[in-house]
Design a protein around this motif. Structure first.
Motif, short mmCIF file in Angstrom:
data_model
loop_
_atom_site.label_atom_id
_atom_site.label_comp_id
_atom_site.label_asym_id
_atom_site.label_seq_id
_atom_site.Cartn_x
_atom_site.Cartn_y
_atom_site.Cartn_z
N MET A 1 -34.40 60.34 -46.89
CA MET A 1 -34.40 58.88 -47.07
C MET A 1 -35.26 58.21 -46.00
N VAL A 2 -36.08 57.26 -46.41
CA VAL A 2 -36.93 56.53 -45.48
C VAL A 2 -36.10 55.51 -44.70
N ILE A 3 -36.24 55.53 -43.39
CA ILE A 3 -35.53 54.56 -42.56
C ILE A 3 -36.36 53.29 -42.45
N PRO A 4 -35.80 52.13 -42.80
CA PRO A 4 -36.55 50.86 -42.80
C PRO A 4 -36.75 50.31 -41.39
N VAL A 5 -37.55 51.00 -40.60
CA VAL A 5 -37.77 50.59 -39.21
C VAL A 5 -38.39 49.19 -39.14
N GLY A 6 -39.36 48.92 -40.02
CA GLY A 6 -40.02 47.61 -40.01
C GLY A 6 -39.05 46.47 -40.26
N SER A 7 -38.10 46.69 -41.17
CA SER A 7 -37.12 45.66 -41.46
C SER A 7 -36.14 45.48 -40.30
N LEU A 8 -35.83 46.57 -39.61
CA LEU A 8 -34.97 46.47 -38.43
C LEU A 8 -35.65 45.65 -37.34
N ILE A 9 -36.96 45.87 -37.18
CA ILE A 9 -37.72 45.08 -36.21
C ILE A 9 -37.75 43.61 -36.63
N ASN A 10 -37.94 43.38 -37.92
CA ASN A 10 -37.94 42.02 -38.46
C ASN A 10 -36.62 41.31 -38.14
N CYS A 11 -35.52 42.00 -38.37
CA CYS A 11 -34.19 41.41 -38.08
C CYS A 11 -34.03 41.12 -36.59
N ALA A 12 -34.53 42.03 -35.76
CA ALA A 12 -34.42 41.84 -34.31
C ALA A 12 -35.20 40.60 -33.86
N THR A 13 -36.38 40.37 -34.43
CA THR A 13 -37.17 39.20 -34.04
C THR A 13 -36.51 37.91 -34.53
N ILE A 14 -35.87 37.96 -35.70
CA ILE A 14 -35.16 36.77 -36.20
C ILE A 14 -34.01 36.42 -35.26
N ILE A 15 -33.25 37.43 -34.87
CA ILE A 15 -32.11 37.20 -33.96
C ILE A 15 -32.59 36.69 -32.61
N LEU A 16 -33.63 37.34 -32.06
CA LEU A 16 -34.16 36.92 -30.76
C LEU A 16 -34.71 35.51 -30.84
N GLY A 17 -35.49 35.22 -31.89
CA GLY A 17 -36.04 33.88 -32.05
C GLY A 17 -34.94 32.83 -32.18
N ALA A 18 -33.90 33.15 -32.95
CA ALA A 18 -32.80 32.21 -33.13
C ALA A 18 -32.06 31.96 -31.81
N LEU A 19 -31.85 33.01 -31.04
CA LEU A 19 -31.18 32.85 -29.75
C LEU A 19 -31.99 31.96 -28.81
N LEU A 20 -33.30 32.17 -28.80
CA LEU A 20 -34.16 31.32 -27.98
C LEU A 20 -34.12 29.87 -28.49
N GLY A 21 -34.08 29.73 -29.81
CA GLY A 21 -33.99 28.39 -30.40
C GLY A 21 -32.71 27.67 -30.02
N LEU A 22 -31.60 28.43 -29.98
CA LEU A 22 -30.32 27.84 -29.58
C LEU A 22 -30.37 27.35 -28.14
N MET A 23 -31.00 28.14 -27.27
CA MET A 23 -31.15 27.73 -25.88
C MET A 23 -32.01 26.47 -25.78
N LEU A 24 -33.07 26.42 -26.59
CA LEU A 24 -33.95 25.25 -26.58
C LEU A 24 -33.25 24.04 -27.18
N GLY A 25 -32.52 24.28 -28.29
CA GLY A 25 -31.86 23.18 -28.99
C GLY A 25 -30.86 22.45 -28.13
N ASN A 26 -30.19 23.15 -27.24
CA ASN A 26 -29.20 22.52 -26.37
C ASN A 26 -29.84 21.54 -25.39
N ARG A 27 -31.16 21.67 -25.21
CA ARG A 27 -31.85 20.79 -24.27
C ARG A 27 -32.57 19.64 -24.97
#
Length: 231
Positions: A1-27
């Motif tokens: 079975m092919v492991i969806p590494v690209g999609s895992l990276i995609n999810c990681a960037t969404i989570i990281l971007g959202a966390l940074l956005g939350l930090m920014l949004g509070n300001r």
């Protein structure tokens, strides 16, 4: 079975971007949040228009939207997604009033479009992650802006992204035999119209039950297939 590494990276960037956005949004002051949200809405509209204009047969798009909307309304997809968002909100005991809106809008934006289909297909068939890595970068910045305006619900849009793209990667060999270039082109155009709808909702110009239009995407595949069979 092919492991969806690209999609895992995609999810990681969404989570990281959202966390940074939350930090920014509070300001950000309420006025700054509003202008960021409206600016993002206008940009999303342009993205949708560009995608929609790629259609080679607008009648395919029109019929897909109409038929898909009827199917989605009968199934009640919008209500199901809203209930999922509300359940996550209760589970996390979040006080964010736009949690569900952020979850649904971000999910629609990240899961609809040619890159969300072609990227995992390329990874599954040829091991090429270049499209998904590009999408990951774009999604990360979009998640940052969405989270700054709508809060924590954006983080959880990574889950349906992983589910959809991961399944496409795993079953890419079978999907290649089904999805023709014409199908992908009209899928992109139909997705563009749905993304335009996201923008209209964000700008509060109307309230479109966009999730109920999601069946339009498989309708595109069916209609293009039937056109090929019957000429």
């Amino acid at each position: 079975m092919v492991i969806p590494v690209g999609s895992l990276i995609n999810c990681a960037t969404i989570i990281l971007g959202a966390l940074l956005g939350l930090m920014l949004g509070n300001r950000l002051t309420p006025n700054l949040r509003t202008i960021v949200f409206q600016g993002l809405g206008l940009c999303v509209f342009v993205i949708g228009v560009q995608m929609a204009l790629d259609s080679a047969n607008i009648l395919v798009v029109i019929f897909s939207i109409l038929i898909g909307g009827i199917i989605g309304e009968l199934i009640g997809i919008e209500d199901l997604l809203d209930k999922t968002g509300e359940a996550l909100k209760r589970l996390l005991r979040s006080g964010n009033g736009t949690f569900t809106q952020g979850f649904v809008n971000a999910t629609m934006l990240f899961c609809i479009g040619s890159m969300a289909i072609l990227g995992p297909l390329e990874e599954g068939l040829r091991g090429d992650r270049s499209i998904l890595l590009t999408k990951s970068l774009l999604d990360g910045f979009a998640a940052m802006a969405f989270a700054a305006a709508m809060g924590t619900g954006v983080i959880f849009s990574a889950l349906p992204v992983l589910l959809l793209q991961g399944l496409i990667t795993i079953f890419a060999v079978y999907l290649q035999a089904v999805l023709s270039p014409d199908m992908i082109l009209e899928l992109k155009a139909t997705g563009g119209i749905l993304i335009m709808g996201i923008s209209l909702n964000m700008l509060e110009l109307t309230k479109i039950r966009l999730s109920n239009l999601l069946p339009a995407l498989p309708c595109v595949v069916l209609i293009v297939f039937l056109m090929g069979v019957f000429g």
